[in-house]
Structures are given as structure tokens and as C-alpha cells.
Scaffold this motif. Structure first.
Motif, mmCIF file in Angstrom:
data_model
loop_
_atom_site.group_PDB
_atom_site.id
_atom_site.type_symbol
_atom_site.label_atom_id
_atom_site.label_comp_id
_atom_site.label_asym_id
_atom_site.label_seq_id
_atom_site.Cartn_x
_atom_site.Cartn_y
_atom_site.Cartn_z
ATOM 1 N N SER A 17 0.834 -1.209 0.000
ATOM 2 C CA SER A 17 0.000 0.000 0.000
ATOM 3 C C SER A 17 0.868 1.259 0.000
ATOM 4 O O SER A 17 2.008 1.256 0.460
ATOM 5 C CB SER A 17 -0.902 0.015 1.232
ATOM 6 N N TYR A 18 0.280 2.346 -0.481
ATOM 7 C CA TYR A 18 1.018 3.596 -0.568
ATOM 8 C C TYR A 18 1.480 4.089 0.797
ATOM 9 O O TYR A 18 2.649 4.455 0.977
ATOM 10 C CB TYR A 18 0.165 4.676 -1.254
ATOM 11 N N ASP A 19 0.572 4.116 1.773
ATOM 12 C CA ASP A 19 0.899 4.709 3.077
ATOM 13 C C ASP A 19 2.090 4.026 3.728
ATOM 14 O O ASP A 19 2.987 4.691 4.251
ATOM 15 C CB ASP A 19 -0.321 4.659 4.006
ATOM 16 N N VAL A 20 2.075 2.697 3.724
ATOM 17 C CA VAL A 20 3.178 1.964 4.355
ATOM 18 C C VAL A 20 4.470 2.170 3.560
ATOM 19 O O VAL A 20 5.545 2.384 4.126
ATOM 20 C CB VAL A 20 2.839 0.458 4.469
ATOM 21 N N TYR A 21 4.352 2.126 2.239
ATOM 22 C CA TYR A 21 5.548 2.313 1.395
ATOM 23 C C TYR A 21 6.164 3.690 1.644
ATOM 24 O O TYR A 21 7.368 3.830 1.838
ATOM 25 C CB TYR A 21 5.165 2.159 -0.076
ATOM 26 N N ARG A 22 5.308 4.696 1.691
ATOM 27 C CA ARG A 22 5.782 6.071 1.892
ATOM 28 C C ARG A 22 6.402 6.223 3.287
ATOM 29 O O ARG A 22 7.453 6.847 3.449
ATOM 30 C CB ARG A 22 4.594 7.032 1.707
#
Lengths: 453, 192
Positions: A17-22
């Protein structure tokens, strides 16, 4: 423990997911490149890194980028080759499925370096469900301002799309891929002109493998020199290896280039040795297209040095006693496997996948498959073995694209190292009629006696 | 490429009755927007996937003709593409096409046994469809799942590390759910 650059965050729950990756440092390379670097400076770092194309050919990426023509007023394209179809190779699927944002991030940073405002990820049709994962990641990237107009206020615009193929190995060849992306049959183009001059829609285009583009992220984050410090000689950085076949732990492993093959094959950190306590018989170290190595040439070169996981060491000895790193599709065979049958299996694949454009490949792959099938079934004769060598020679180098070579090399190499096993198929025809004959009576490779001067 | 099924005979009457669903036509228009003006031919492969999902899993000559009209191309431009790529079916198939990988690593780990087991279970050979139109058994080349061999694909779904028990469960589930599996399905999440 090997350093990991691409799969460093693979274990983090939710990294898709974007949030975790970011939150784990994702998109830092885009920030760094767009806010503090010029496109030329990014290319310079890639050159310094010594990164070589991870799809199989191993061509220096920075050099490929620097060949890109830049005529005024003509759009340029970056196309990611996610048509992973080389038998034995499944690393790109692993990467895209688990950390899709790494590829999206790499595409943005690389597109910026190349001055592309529209980029495509061409993914093989069979990976349809992976294309959904990528599309989701791209939508998240748009929503968070990493794609679209005026990214990070830099004035740079980029649109990124996923294009699915429809089942054709040949579309992994870069010009066939471009034909396919233009909505045509996947027939490779004659080069020159190279895609860097005339690619997609006859505009300058760079085509790079998934892993290559993902590697641009750590290269920009940490600098090209830091990347080049990993590895040995001209084999810099890390490489994803797809390990499969008769081993205890098949899977995708990120290794530092330079790792001894013996450690990769037998240590518990990687393949974990041959499954079921069997003996190693042979190994194809770089995907189906590269020459097979008999047991005695897998961990050592012909001159007795340790064989390493590098472009140079795996090809040490040329085709006589070496192979290639290729795509990193590492296929292992145990003592029960039949080399004749496996070679036939590969030949059937290439016959099926030849686009049919060039006669030597279209006809030659058919003949090799036919002759190998009859040898495999115990219906061949001794002349067939040299016939195969002859057909392979006539294909090699005589076709528009490398599929012809890729079909010829495995056949030539199998006969070079396992001629006695081909002969066995003629002399013991009754025994080989059982497709599982190798389980009853294993045929091991025979090391040739040293030549005394 | 060996999509050697050949194109069936064109029926002009049948052609007139074909129309894709509104959501399908909408997504086709969206796909065409990705490419520069005049390059809508680039939409060919994705549009053919949608067409196949809209047409009971196979592309008849009438459907191909309709795709040509949507993309503003000559029918032959569509035929030659449809016959090149192995994922397009040019003749009717079952609701669930079981595509068993048979290339090296899968084959080393028992792909032939998988084909034989499914064949016996469904009483069909590779390339055939069950009489109830539920299953087609197909052998295909490397699907990039060599580390989880043997495996098969059905629509968008990858089924890996196959055992007889897993195959039994899969076939039972497909029978119970009784619906067509398409490559374009959205609901598959790989648990590996």
C-alpha cells in the motif's frame, strides 16, 4: 546476510500500500531527483553505478540512456519491460506483486531523467492480476501528487499507464514489445534503427526491465558510487535470482553480485541444497536461453576457480565450459532428471514461441523439437545428435532477434556436455520409453579427462 | 506463435446483433484516451481482452469485426493480432479454462502428472472441453511461476504448488460457483 536494496522492505506488512511504502522511505528518490537534480545528473549517477540491464542482456543502463536521441519537439518514451516470460524467471512478478510502488517510483525517477512525459509498463497478459496491483499503485501515486501535471511543483509532467500483453514470449524482445504496444503482432524489428532513435510511434524510446528500473531508486537515493561499491568488477549491485527446480527452497532471492554459486545453491539462506537428499546433476543459471552446466561446472569453473554469481564468472570459459547470468532464472536439476527430455521441453517452448518471421528460426525450432522428441522417445538414431548440432548452428546468428540464438544455445550446450546421455537414448531405446526412466537409473554427467600436453 | 486454431467463417447476420455492455464500452473509451491522437490501434490488446470477456470467453470473427469498427481499423488488422497471441481463443471454450504450465521447472516438478490427473478426473484430454461446457483443459508454456511449481492458471487466478487435493478442491469450488472465469476478473488476490 546479503545487503538488500530492492527487497529491503519486503518483510514489512502492508508494504504493497502507498501509506506503508511512503512511511518506509518510499518516493524519496523522486523528491531528490525532481527537487535537487537535473535529468543529466540522474543519468550520470546511473552511469556511475555500473547498473546493467537485468532482463537478460546485461547491457549498461546508463549507456543505453545516453543513446536516447533528443530532437526538439518530438516526444520521448520510457517503456518498462514487464513481459517476464523466460522460463525459470519469476522475479519481476514477485517484485511488482509485493512492492508495486518501487516500480512506480523507479518509473517516475527514470522518466524524469530521460525527459519522457508519457511512460508505459508493458506487462505480460498472464500477469493480469498483477496489472491490477500496479494500476492501484499508480492511482495512489496520482492521488498523492507523484504523477500528473507539475509534480512536486517542479514543472515536470508525467502520465504512467499499464499495458497488458496477451501471451507471447517474443514480446519480451524490446522491438517486438513496441510493436505489440502499437497494437500489432509481436514481430521484432530490424535494428538499426534502435529504439533509442526510433522506438514507440517511431519516437526515441528507452525500454528497460522491471528490476533495472527498480534499481534506479536506491542508485538515486544513495548515489551511483555506493551502488557500484557492491559486487565485483563490472558486476555491480544486487540481483534478484529466481531459484526453481529440484531444490529445497525455491523462490526469489536478492543477492549481492559476487556471491559464490556454491553458497547460493547449498546454504540455507538461499536454495537450501538439492531436494530429497538427491545429487545435483545440472543447472541452468540464467533462464532457459542460456547454456546448461553439468554438475562439475556449476560451483567451479573449468580452471578450478570458484564460480561466482556475476556476469563474468558465470560466462567464464565461454560456451565451452561456461554459461550466462542472463535473467537470473536459476533452474536446478537433480540426478533423476533426463537432460534429453528437458532439452526437448525447452525446444517445444521455442517452437511454440517463434514469431515465424525468419526462416532459420521458424523452421529450425520446429526441426529441433521434432528430432529431440524422437530421440527422447527412443526412436532416434546416432546421426540425429549431429543433425541437431548442425540445425542449431544454422539458426544461431541468422535471425532478426535473439530468439533464434536462445533456441539454439540450450540444444548445443546439452549435447556438448551430455552427449553420452543422448547416445544412451539411442542405444537403450527400450529403457527410455518410460518417461521416468531417470528415476530408476540416473545418468550422471561425465567429466572429460584432462588433456595432457 | 502457434495460435493455430484458424479464424471461423464470418456471419454478417450475427455481426449485426453484437454489442458490448455499457461498462465495457466505457472502459474501452478510457483505454483509447491513453494514447496519442491517431494511435488508437495501441488499444488493440487490452480491447481484445475486454471483447473476449464480453463474448463467452472467445473471439468469433463477428466480434473481431466489431472490435475493428470500434477502433476504426480494417478487420484484417484485428484478425492478424487475435491469431498471434495465445491468450485469445478463436473457438468456444468452457467456462473455466484450466491452463497448466508445462515448461521446465513445472515439468520437473510434476506438470505432466497434473495434466493426467485433471484429464482423468474430467474425462477429457488437453485441448478438449467437458460435455457440460464447464471446463477446458489446456497446456501452456511458462507462466512465470517456476518457484511455486507445478501450477495452473484459470482466468486471472494463479493456483500454485498444486497437489491432487488442491486440484480436487479447486474443481469442486468452480463447479459450485458455476461462473465464467476471465483474465479481466477483478476479484483474485494471490495468497502466496
Amino acid at each position: 546476510m546479503s545487503r538488500k536494496l530492492l527487497l529491503a522492505k519486503d518483510h514489512v506488512p502492508g508494504i504493497r500500500s502507498y501509506d506503508v511504502y511512503r512511511a518506509n522511505g518510499g518516493y524519496a528518490s523522486v523528491e531528490k531527483a525532481l527537487k535537487t537534480m537535473s535529468p543529466e545528473a540522474v543519468t550520470e549517477e546511473v552511469k556511475k553505478s555500473g547498473l546493467r540491464g537485468r532482463g537478460g542482456a546485461g547491457f549498461p543502463t546508463g549507456m543505453k540512456w545516453s543513446f536516447l536521441a533528443k530532437p526538439e519537439g518530438v516526444p520521448r518514451y520510457l517503456v518498462c519491460n514487464a513481459d517476464e516470460s523466460e522460463p525459470g524467471t519469476f522475479k519481476d512478478r514477485y517484485l511488482m506483486e509485493r512492492i508495486p510502488h518501487l516500480l512506480v517510483e523507479g518509473m517516475i525517477t527514470s522518466s524524469f531523467a530521460l525527459g519522457a512525459n508519457t511512460s508505459f509498463i508493458y506487462i505480460r497478459g498472464e500477469y493480469f492480476y498483477v496489472s491490477r496491483i500496479l494500476e492501484q499503485a499508480i492511482a495512489e501515486a496520482y492521488a498523492n501528487g507523484w504523477l500528473g501535471k507539475n509534480i512536486l511543483g517542479s514543472g515536470y509532467d508525467l502520465d504512467l499507464y499499464v499495458q497488458v500483453g496477451a501471451g507471447a514470449y517474443i514480446c519480451g524482445e524490446e522491438t517486438a514489445l513496441l510493436e505489440s504496444l502499437e497494437g500489432k503482432r509481436g514481430n521484432p524489428r530490424i535494428k538499426p534503427p534502435f529504439p533509442a532513435v526510433e522506438g514507440l510511434y517511431r519516437c526515441p524510446t528507452v525500454v528497460n526491465n522491471v528490476e533495472t528500473i527498480a534499481a534506479v531508486v536506491p542508485i538515486v537515493n544513495d548515489g551511483g558510487e555506493a551502488y557500484a561499491a557492491i559486487g565485483i568488477g563490472r558486476s555491480t549491485g544486487t540481483k534478484l535470482i529466481s531459484a526453481s527446480g529440484n531444490i529445497n527452497k525455491p523462490g526469489v532471492y536478492e543477492i549481492e553480485l559476487g556471491l559464490p554459486v556454491e553458497e547460493f545453491l547449498f546454504s540455507d539462506e538461499y536454495c537450501g541444497g538439492i531436494a530429497n537428499g538427491k545429487r545435483l546433476k545440472a543447472c541452468v543459471p540464467g533462464g532457459s536461453s542460456v547454456p546448461i552446466l553439468p554438475e562439475y561446472l556449476v560451483c567451479k569453473t573449468a580452471t578450478g576457480d570458484d564460480r561466482l554469481m556475476t556476469y563474468e564468472s558465470l560466462s567464464d570459459g565461454g560456451f565451452a565450459t561456461g554459461s550466462m547470468l542472463g535473467s537470473g532464472g536459476f533452474i536446478v536439476y537433480d540426478e533423476n532428471q533426463c537432460v534429453v527430455r528437458n532439452t526437448w521441453n525447452f525446444s517445444r517452448f521455442y517452437r511454440h514461441e517463434s514469431c515465424g518471421q525468419c526462416s532459420p528460426c521458424r523452421e529450425g525450432t520446429g526441426w529441433m523439437e521434432t528430432v529431440l522428441r524422437r530421440l527422447e522417445k527412443g526412436m532416434g538414431n546416432l546421426d540425429d545428435i549431429d543433425l541437431l548440432v548442425g540445425v542449431a548452428k544454422k539458426i544461431e546468428g541468422n535471425t532478426i532477434c535473439p530468439l533464434g540464438d536462445a533456441a539454439a544455445w540450450p540444444v548445443a550446450a546439452a549435447i556438448r556436455h551430455f552427449r553420452h546421455e543422448f547416445e544412451y537414448h539411442v542405444l537403450h531405446a527400450e529403457k527410455v520409453k518410460d518417461p521416468k526412466h531417470g528415476h530408476k537409473e540416473p545418468i550422471m554427467p561425465v567429466k572429460p579427462a584432462p588433456v595432457v600436453a | 506463435m502457434s495460435n493455430e486454431q484458424g479464424v471461423k467463417k464470418f456471419d454478417p447476420e450475427k455481426r449485426k446483433t453484437i454489442r458490448f455492455s455499457e461498462p465495457a464500452l466505457e472502459s474501452i473509451q478510457k483505454i483509447i484516451q491513453r494514447y496519442p491522437a491517431g494511435k488508437q490501434k495501441s488499444a488493440m490488446l487490452p480491447v481484445l481482452h475486454i471483447a473476449q470477456a464480453e463474448s463467452d470467453g472467445w473471439l468469433s470473427p463477428e466480434v473481431l469485426d466489431y472490435v475493428a469498427e470500434i477502433l476504426g481499423l480494417l478487420p484484417v488488422e484485428v484478425y492478424e493480432v487475435a491469431s498471434f497471441y495465445s491468450m485469445y481463443n478463436l473457438k468456444p471454450v468452457g467456462k473455466c479454462v484450466l491452463e497448466v504450465c508445462q515448461t521446465s521447472s513445472c515439468w520437473t516438478r510434476g506438470a505432466e502428472d497434473v495434466v493426467e490427473y485433471i484429464g482423468k478426473k474430467l474425462n477429457i484430454k488437453a485441448g478438449e472441453t467437458t460435455s457440460d461446457g464447464m471446463f477446458t483443459l489446456k497446456t501452456v508454456e511458462c507462466l512465470g511461476s517456476c518457484g511455486t511449481a507445478p501450477m495452473l492458471q484459470c482466468g486471472a487466478e494463479y493456483h500454485e504448488n498444486l497437489t491432487e487435493e488442491r486440484i480436487d478442491n479447486l474443481i469442486e469450488r468452480y463447479r459450485k460457483e458455476d461462473r465464467r472465469r476471465n483474465y479481466t476478473d477483478l476479484d483474485f488476490v494471490n495468497s502466496n
